[in-house]
Design a protein around this motif. Structure first.
Motif, short mmCIF file in Angstrom:
data_model
loop_
_atom_site.label_atom_id
_atom_site.label_comp_id
_atom_site.label_asym_id
_atom_site.label_seq_id
_atom_site.Cartn_x
_atom_site.Cartn_y
_atom_site.Cartn_z
N LEU A 184 -78.46 -42.39 -1.40
CA LEU A 184 -78.31 -42.04 0.08
C LEU A 184 -77.04 -41.38 0.40
N GLY A 185 -75.84 -41.70 -0.37
CA GLY A 185 -74.57 -41.07 -0.20
C GLY A 185 -74.34 -39.52 -0.18
N HIS A 186 -75.34 -38.99 -1.11
CA HIS A 186 -75.57 -37.62 -0.99
C HIS A 186 -75.89 -36.87 0.36
N TYR A 187 -76.73 -37.54 0.76
CA TYR A 187 -77.28 -37.13 2.15
C TYR A 187 -76.35 -37.39 3.27
N GLU A 188 -75.85 -38.55 3.14
CA GLU A 188 -74.75 -39.07 4.10
C GLU A 188 -73.56 -37.77 4.11
N ARG A 189 -73.15 -37.54 2.95
CA ARG A 189 -72.11 -36.61 2.78
C ARG A 189 -72.54 -35.08 3.27
N PHE A 190 -73.85 -34.75 3.03
CA PHE A 190 -74.42 -33.64 3.80
C PHE A 190 -74.35 -33.54 5.08
N TRP A 191 -74.96 -34.71 5.82
CA TRP A 191 -74.93 -34.60 7.31
C TRP A 191 -73.44 -34.73 7.98
N ALA A 192 -72.66 -35.36 6.99
CA ALA A 192 -71.23 -35.54 7.70
C ALA A 192 -70.71 -34.11 7.60
N GLY A 193 -70.80 -33.21 6.73
CA GLY A 193 -70.46 -32.19 6.64
C GLY A 193 -71.11 -31.18 7.69
N ARG A 194 -72.16 -31.30 7.87
CA ARG A 194 -73.01 -30.65 9.01
C ARG A 194 -72.32 -30.93 10.37
N LEU A 195 -72.23 -32.12 10.32
CA LEU A 195 -71.63 -32.74 11.65
C LEU A 195 -70.22 -32.23 12.19
N ASP A 196 -69.33 -32.11 11.08
CA ASP A 196 -68.08 -31.60 11.21
C ASP A 196 -67.96 -30.27 11.50
N ILE A 197 -68.98 -29.53 10.97
CA ILE A 197 -69.23 -27.95 11.25
C ILE A 197 -69.43 -27.82 12.90
N LEU A 198 -70.35 -28.92 13.12
CA LEU A 198 -70.90 -28.71 14.42
C LEU A 198 -69.73 -29.18 15.82
N GLU A 199 -68.92 -30.16 15.03
CA GLU A 199 -67.84 -30.46 16.02
C GLU A 199 -66.71 -29.52 16.23
N SER A 200 -66.66 -28.84 15.18
CA SER A 200 -65.31 -27.61 15.37
C SER A 200 -66.16 -26.59 15.94
N LEU A 201 -67.42 -26.18 15.95
CA LEU A 201 -68.03 -25.17 16.59
C LEU A 201 -67.89 -25.63 18.34
N LEU A 202 -68.19 -26.87 18.49
CA LEU A 202 -68.36 -27.46 19.89
C LEU A 202 -66.77 -27.46 20.69
N ARG A 203 -65.82 -27.61 19.74
CA ARG A 203 -64.45 -27.62 20.14
C ARG A 203 -63.86 -26.15 20.29
N ALA A 204 -64.15 -25.30 19.41
CA ALA A 204 -64.07 -23.99 19.89
C ALA A 204 -64.69 -23.49 20.87
N ASP A 205 -65.78 -23.70 21.40
CA ASP A 205 -66.56 -23.18 22.61
C ASP A 205 -65.82 -24.05 23.77
N ASP A 206 -65.48 -25.03 23.65
CA ASP A 206 -64.82 -25.86 24.87
C ASP A 206 -63.32 -25.19 25.10
N ALA A 207 -62.83 -25.04 23.91
CA ALA A 207 -61.25 -24.03 23.91
C ALA A 207 -61.56 -22.59 24.70
N ARG A 208 -62.60 -21.90 24.21
CA ARG A 208 -62.84 -20.78 24.76
C ARG A 208 -63.16 -20.78 26.50
N LYS A 209 -63.95 -21.68 26.88
CA LYS A 209 -64.26 -21.91 28.18
C LYS A 209 -63.07 -22.43 28.92
N LEU A 210 -62.09 -23.22 28.15
CA LEU A 210 -61.03 -23.57 29.05
C LEU A 210 -60.00 -22.34 29.28
N SER A 211 -59.96 -21.74 28.18
CA SER A 211 -58.78 -20.54 28.50
C SER A 211 -59.26 -19.44 29.26
N ALA A 212 -60.68 -19.53 29.37
CA ALA A 212 -61.21 -18.43 30.45
C ALA A 212 -61.12 -18.88 31.78
#
Length: 128
Positions: free
Chosen positions: A87-115
């Motif tokens: 199960l650890g393999h899939y935990e690492r897979f999903w953790a990586g995916r969620l980290d990518i999603l988090e950074s995309l959402l943070r970048a989107d928030d930063a873009r909206k804030l600067s606008a």
């Protein structure tokens, strides 16, 4: 490697697929229990409890020892460790995916804030 242990993992996940057996394992994590003690919280017969215990034994999750007329059960954590590793393999897979999603959402928030912080250019009207 854990992937080579697929038949063993199949029996472990089958055993874990039942809520009664999962609760029995939780109880055994606190210490050795008799078949009667394992059956008690479920209001099931000793025969029904014994069937669940046989499934857990078949998966290697518990060991039963006969002491006189009493059957005592003990948790065997090895197969759980193998399942956890798998199960650890899939935990690492999903953790990586969620980290990518988090950074995309943070970048989107930063873009909206600067606008919204950009000063708007006001047209000057006639002076009075």
């Amino acid at each position: 490697m854990v992937e080579l242990l697929t038949p063993q993992l199949d029996t472990v996940f089958h055993a874990l697929g039942d809520a009664t057996r999962r609760q029995m394992l939780r109880d055994l994590a606190a210490g050795e229990r008799s078949v009667g003690q394992l059956a008690e919280p479920f209001s099931i017969s000793l025969a029904a409890a014994s069937k669940h215990i046989k499934v857990l034994e078949g998966a290697g999750l518990i060991r039963r020892e006969v002491k006189g007329r009493t059957h005592m059960c003990r948790l065997e954590p090895g197969p759980l460790a193998s399942a956890h590793e798998w199960l650890g393999h899939y935990e690492r897979f999903w953790a990586g995916r969620l980290d990518i999603l988090e950074s995309l959402l943070r970048a989107d928030d930063a873009r909206k804030l600067s606008a919204t912080k950009k000063p708007s250019i006001k047209k000057k009207g006639p002076r009075q």
